[in-house]
Scaffold this active site. Structure first.
Site, PDB file in Angstrom:
ATOM      1  N   ASP A  12       0.811  -1.227   0.000  1.00  0.00           N
ATOM      2  CA  ASP A  12       0.000   0.000   0.000  1.00  0.00           C
ATOM      3  C   ASP A  12       0.844   1.277   0.000  1.00  0.00           C
ATOM      4  O   ASP A  12       0.524   2.256  -0.673  1.00  0.00           O
ATOM      5  CB  ASP A  12      -0.886   0.072   1.254  1.00  0.00           C
ATOM      6  CG  ASP A  12      -2.037  -0.912   1.220  1.00  0.00           C
ATOM      7  OD1 ASP A  12      -2.335  -1.460   0.151  1.00  0.00           O
ATOM      8  OD2 ASP A  12      -2.632  -1.120   2.291  1.00  0.00           O
ATOM      9  N   HIS A  13       1.907   1.269   0.809  1.00  0.00           N
ATOM     10  CA  HIS A  13       2.596   2.536   1.020  1.00  0.00           C
ATOM     11  C   HIS A  13       3.561   2.911  -0.089  1.00  0.00           C
ATOM     12  O   HIS A  13       4.061   4.032  -0.129  1.00  0.00           O
ATOM     13  CB  HIS A  13       3.214   2.574   2.414  1.00  0.00           C
ATOM     14  CG  HIS A  13       2.126   2.536   3.454  1.00  0.00           C
ATOM     15  ND1 HIS A  13       1.139   3.502   3.501  1.00  0.00           N
ATOM     16  CD2 HIS A  13       1.805   1.621   4.396  1.00  0.00           C
ATOM     17  CE1 HIS A  13       0.275   3.194   4.467  1.00  0.00           C
ATOM     18  NE2 HIS A  13       0.649   2.060   5.017  1.00  0.00           N
ATOM     19  N   ARG A  21       2.615  12.682  -5.204  1.00  0.00           N
ATOM     20  CA  ARG A  21       2.895  13.560  -6.337  1.00  0.00           C
ATOM     21  C   ARG A  21       1.888  13.414  -7.472  1.00  0.00           C
ATOM     22  O   ARG A  21       2.030  14.028  -8.517  1.00  0.00           O
ATOM     23  CB  ARG A  21       4.321  13.277  -6.867  1.00  0.00           C
ATOM     24  CG  ARG A  21       5.410  13.850  -5.983  1.00  0.00           C
ATOM     25  CD  ARG A  21       5.335  15.371  -6.002  1.00  0.00           C
ATOM     26  NE  ARG A  21       6.192  15.969  -5.011  1.00  0.00           N
ATOM     27  CZ  ARG A  21       7.455  16.365  -5.246  1.00  0.00           C
ATOM     28  NH1 ARG A  21       8.007  16.183  -6.426  1.00  0.00           N
ATOM     29  NH2 ARG A  21       8.158  16.920  -4.294  1.00  0.00           N
ATOM     30  N   HIS A  46      -4.764  -2.910   0.113  1.00  0.00           N
ATOM     31  CA  HIS A  46      -6.021  -2.440   0.706  1.00  0.00           C
ATOM     32  C   HIS A  46      -6.568  -1.296  -0.141  1.00  0.00           C
ATOM     33  O   HIS A  46      -5.983  -0.219  -0.184  1.00  0.00           O
ATOM     34  CB  HIS A  46      -5.726  -1.970   2.141  1.00  0.00           C
ATOM     35  CG  HIS A  46      -6.926  -1.524   2.912  1.00  0.00           C
ATOM     36  ND1 HIS A  46      -6.841  -1.068   4.203  1.00  0.00           N
ATOM     37  CD2 HIS A  46      -8.248  -1.462   2.588  1.00  0.00           C
ATOM     38  CE1 HIS A  46      -8.047  -0.752   4.647  1.00  0.00           C
ATOM     39  NE2 HIS A  46      -8.912  -0.966   3.690  1.00  0.00           N
ATOM     40  N   ARG A  48      -8.814   1.338  -0.087  1.00  0.00           N
ATOM     41  CA  ARG A  48      -9.650   2.045   0.895  1.00  0.00           C
ATOM     42  C   ARG A  48     -10.740   2.842   0.192  1.00  0.00           C
ATOM     43  O   ARG A  48     -10.591   3.222  -0.976  1.00  0.00           O
ATOM     44  CB  ARG A  48      -8.782   2.989   1.745  1.00  0.00           C
ATOM     45  CG  ARG A  48      -7.870   2.256   2.705  1.00  0.00           C
ATOM     46  CD  ARG A  48      -7.159   3.235   3.611  1.00  0.00           C
ATOM     47  NE  ARG A  48      -8.028   3.716   4.661  1.00  0.00           N
ATOM     48  CZ  ARG A  48      -8.011   3.289   5.924  1.00  0.00           C
ATOM     49  NH1 ARG A  48      -7.127   2.402   6.311  1.00  0.00           N
ATOM     50  NH2 ARG A  48      -8.847   3.780   6.807  1.00  0.00           N
ATOM     51  N   HIS A  53      -4.313   5.179  -0.983  1.00  0.00           N
ATOM     52  CA  HIS A  53      -3.090   4.551  -1.519  1.00  0.00           C
ATOM     53  C   HIS A  53      -3.427   3.724  -2.762  1.00  0.00           C
ATOM     54  O   HIS A  53      -3.321   4.240  -3.873  1.00  0.00           O
ATOM     55  CB  HIS A  53      -2.274   3.800  -0.451  1.00  0.00           C
ATOM     56  CG  HIS A  53      -3.032   3.116   0.647  1.00  0.00           C
ATOM     57  ND1 HIS A  53      -3.898   2.086   0.407  1.00  0.00           N
ATOM     58  CD2 HIS A  53      -3.021   3.312   1.986  1.00  0.00           C
ATOM     59  CE1 HIS A  53      -4.390   1.662   1.561  1.00  0.00           C
ATOM     60  NE2 HIS A  53      -3.900   2.397   2.555  1.00  0.00           N
ATOM     61  N   GLU A  73      -7.529  -6.493   0.790  1.00  0.00           N
ATOM     62  CA  GLU A  73      -8.155  -5.969   2.014  1.00  0.00           C
ATOM     63  C   GLU A  73      -9.255  -4.993   1.631  1.00  0.00           C
ATOM     64  O   GLU A  73      -9.046  -4.113   0.782  1.00  0.00           O
ATOM     65  CB  GLU A  73      -7.124  -5.243   2.869  1.00  0.00           C
ATOM     66  CG  GLU A  73      -6.124  -6.181   3.505  1.00  0.00           C
ATOM     67  CD  GLU A  73      -5.153  -5.442   4.411  1.00  0.00           C
ATOM     68  OE1 GLU A  73      -4.262  -6.109   4.941  1.00  0.00           O
ATOM     69  OE2 GLU A  73      -5.289  -4.215   4.564  1.00  0.00           O
ATOM     70  N   THR A 103      -4.705   4.588  10.061  1.00  0.00           N
ATOM     71  CA  THR A 103      -4.562   3.222   9.571  1.00  0.00           C
ATOM     72  C   THR A 103      -5.684   2.410  10.210  1.00  0.00           C
ATOM     73  O   THR A 103      -6.526   2.965  10.905  1.00  0.00           O
ATOM     74  CB  THR A 103      -3.161   2.677   9.918  1.00  0.00           C
ATOM     75  OG1 THR A 103      -3.049   1.331   9.423  1.00  0.00           O
ATOM     76  CG2 THR A 103      -2.911   2.667  11.420  1.00  0.00           C
ATOM     77  N   GLY A 198       1.631  -3.421  12.182  1.00  0.00           N
ATOM     78  CA  GLY A 198       2.675  -2.811  13.005  1.00  0.00           C
ATOM     79  C   GLY A 198       3.911  -3.664  13.215  1.00  0.00           C
ATOM     80  O   GLY A 198       4.797  -3.285  13.983  1.00  0.00           O
ATOM     81  N   GLY A 219       3.536  -4.518   6.102  1.00  0.00           N
ATOM     82  CA  GLY A 219       3.648  -3.511   5.066  1.00  0.00           C
ATOM     83  C   GLY A 219       4.483  -2.308   5.436  1.00  0.00           C
ATOM     84  O   GLY A 219       5.614  -2.147   4.979  1.00  0.00           O
TER      85      GLY A 219
HETATM   86  N1  PXP Z   1      -3.094  -6.682   8.044  1.00  0.00           N
HETATM   87  C1  PXP Z   1      -4.174  -5.878   7.897  1.00  0.00           C
HETATM   88  C2  PXP Z   1      -5.525  -6.494   7.951  1.00  0.00           C
HETATM   89  C3  PXP Z   1      -4.022  -4.497   7.686  1.00  0.00           C
HETATM   90  O1  PXP Z   1      -5.102  -3.720   7.571  1.00  0.00           O
HETATM   91  C4  PXP Z   1      -2.720  -3.972   7.577  1.00  0.00           C
HETATM   92  C5  PXP Z   1      -2.537  -2.521   7.296  1.00  0.00           C
HETATM   93  O2  PXP Z   1      -3.081  -2.215   6.067  1.00  0.00           O
HETATM   94  C6  PXP Z   1      -1.630  -4.845   7.711  1.00  0.00           C
HETATM   95  C7  PXP Z   1      -1.846  -6.188   7.965  1.00  0.00           C
HETATM   96  C8  PXP Z   1      -0.228  -4.373   7.580  1.00  0.00           C
HETATM   97  O3  PXP Z   1       0.068  -3.496   8.615  1.00  0.00           O
HETATM   98  P1  PXP Z   1       1.425  -2.679   8.582  1.00  0.00           P
HETATM   99  O4  PXP Z   1       1.388  -1.833   7.364  1.00  0.00           O
HETATM  100  O5  PXP Z   1       1.399  -1.912   9.854  1.00  0.00           O
HETATM  101  O6  PXP Z   1       2.536  -3.694   8.528  1.00  0.00           O
END
Ligand code: PXP
Length: 247
Positions: A12-13, A21, A46, A48, A53, A73, A103, A198, A219
């Site tokens: 995602d990130h 940008r 994900h 959203r 993202h 997701e 988040t 996390g 992620g």
């Molecule tokens: N699992 C789920 C269900 C999530 O929503 C996320 C965050 O999008 C993650 C795992 C990954 O979390 P992180 O980006 O903090 O590693």
């Protein structure tokens, strides 16, 4: 030795940086392909509601580019259900979503919405998606997930990770104990257990060591670390830490 843990890499990130940008770079599809080459067992993305993202076009592009499973997701909305049914990803992980959160802050409320949630996931299951529910390690939520026929749960490790980062080791250990108990309860009910949110090099080992856990989805830390060491190295190091904890 417990069986090998799967690593799902959430890209995602990469899209967050791209969107900063407004152009096409960095490309999350390239990140997904690179993660696969580096040994990821799956890609997580994900979409959203606010498209902050991953965007709609990314979903199909990622699926077309990778040979490992996509864990899609999604919030439990009619819009996301329609998108999931149009792509039929390997897995659909239902997550709670609020626009104002930074988040995914909490787990799903399955127990209080069991009938509605059971109806919501039924078409996804019929379409062949492996439905996973992102929940807290709460006995009532775990039991409800099993009752409505979800094959998989993902337990939210965010609180455990936050307490660890804050140095509140008493609270962290209590949260870890809840995750360990929850994983056992879920496995006894026949659920496949994933965990995520996390996780980093610093906190992954006790989670990876829980024998009932079969997949971690990671992620934010990996994409951040990739800025310094590159994505393949970040993934390989996480893989090594998971394997060491498992062994
Ligand atoms: N699992 C789920 C269900 C999530 O929503 C996320 C965050 O999008 C993650 C795992 C990954 O979390 P992180 O980006 O903090 O590693």
């Amino acid at each position: 030795m417990a069986s090998r843990l799967r690593l799902g890499v959430n890209i995602d990130h990469v899209a967050t940086v791209r969107n900063a940008r407004g152009g096409a770079l960095p490309d999350p599809v390239r990140a997904a392909m690179m993660a696969e080459q580096a040994g990821a067992d799956g890609i997580t993305a994900h979409l959203r509601e606010d498209r902050r993202h991953i965007r709609d076009a990314d979903v199909g592009a990622i699926m077309a580019a990778i040979t490992i499973p996509l864990n899609f997701e999604m919030a439990a909305t009619p819009e996301m259900q329609a998108i999931a049914l149009s792509h039929r990803p390997h897995a659909a992980c239902i997550v709670p979503e609020r626009r104002e959160e930074r988040t995914t802050e909490g787990g799903l409320e399955v127990a209080a919405n069991a009938n509605w949630m059971g109806d919501y996931i039924a078409p996804l299951r019929e379409a062949g998606c492996r439905v996973s529910l992102f929940i807290a390690a709460d006995p009532a939520q775990i039991a409800a997930a099993a009752r409505i026929g979800a094959p998989v749960i993902e337990l939210h490790t965010g609180a455990y990770c936050d307490f660890h980062a804050e140095g509140d080791f008493t609270a962290r250990d209590a949260e870890l104990a809840r995750l360990i108990t929850g994983a056992k309860q879920a496995a006894d009910l026949g659920l496949e257990v994933h965990m995520g949110h996390g996780l980093s090099y610093d906190n992954v080992a006790p989670i990876a060591a829980i024998p009932e856990v079969v997949e971690l989805n990671i992620g934010h830390f990996l994409i951040g670390e990739a800025v310094f060491v590159g994505l393949p190295t970040a993934i390989a190091q996480m893989r090594a830490q998971m394997d060491a904890a498992r062994g």
